[in-house]
Design a protein around this motif. Structure first.
Motif, short mmCIF file in Angstrom:
data_model
loop_
_atom_site.label_atom_id
_atom_site.label_comp_id
_atom_site.label_asym_id
_atom_site.label_seq_id
_atom_site.Cartn_x
_atom_site.Cartn_y
_atom_site.Cartn_z
N GLU A 1 0.89 -1.20 0.01
CA GLU A 1 -0.01 0.08 -0.13
C GLU A 1 0.92 1.32 -0.01
O GLU A 1 1.73 1.45 0.81
N LEU A 2 0.68 2.07 -1.02
CA LEU A 2 1.29 3.37 -1.09
C LEU A 2 0.26 4.50 -0.69
O LEU A 2 -0.78 4.32 -0.24
N PRO A 3 1.04 5.64 -0.38
CA PRO A 3 0.24 6.79 -0.02
C PRO A 3 -1.07 6.92 -0.90
O PRO A 3 -0.86 6.66 -2.28
N TYR A 4 -2.24 7.58 -0.56
CA TYR A 4 -3.41 8.09 -1.42
C TYR A 4 -4.09 6.61 -1.65
O TYR A 4 -4.67 6.74 -2.49
N ASP A 5 -3.95 5.61 -0.53
CA ASP A 5 -4.60 4.52 -1.15
C ASP A 5 -4.36 3.68 -2.18
O ASP A 5 -5.25 3.12 -2.94
N ARG A 6 -3.28 3.85 -2.89
CA ARG A 6 -2.75 3.11 -4.10
C ARG A 6 -2.11 1.70 -3.50
O ARG A 6 -1.49 1.93 -2.66
#
Length: 93
Positions: free
Chosen positions: A59-64
Motif C-alpha cells: 500500500e502506497l500513500p493515497y490508497d494506491r
C-alpha cells in the motif's frame, strides 16, 4: 504516469498484518503499466514477515495498492532487512 516511486509504504501480509517501511519501485518496461518490481525496507522485522512469500499487498500513500510476491530477502545490518518484491498487475504509482 511515473515509472518510479520511492517513499513510505505498508506491506500487508496474507493474515492482514501491516508492516510499515520504505520502498523503492520501478516499472520493468519503458513506461509500461504492467511489470514492476523493487525493494521494501521494513521498520520492524517479525517472524511472519520473514516467512512471507506470495499474495501480499503493498500500500502506497493515497490508497494506491498493488499485489506483490517476495523474491528475496537479505540482511543489510544487524537490525535491517531488505526485501525484493515482484509486482503483479498494473503498477500502483
Amino acid at each position: 504516469m511515473t515509472t518510479t516511486y520511492s517513499g513510505p509504504a505498508r506491506l500487508i501480509l496474507a493474515d492482514g498484518a501491516c508492516i510499515s517501511g520504505m520502498t523503492s519501485l520501478s516499472t520493468n518496461q519503458r513506461g509500461g503499466l504492467n511489470g514492476w518490481s523493487g525493494t521494501f525496507r521494513p521498520d520492524e522485522i517479525t517472524t511472519d514477515l520473514r516467512n512471507a512469500a506470495d499474495g501480499l499487498k503493498l500500500e502506497l500513500p493515497y490508497d494506491r495498492m498493488g499485489t506483490v510476491d517476495v523474491t528475496g530477502m537479505r540482511k543489510l545490518l544487524a537490525t535491517q532487512l531488505l526485501i525484493s518484491l515482484q509486482g503483479q498487475g498494473p503498477a500502483p504509482f
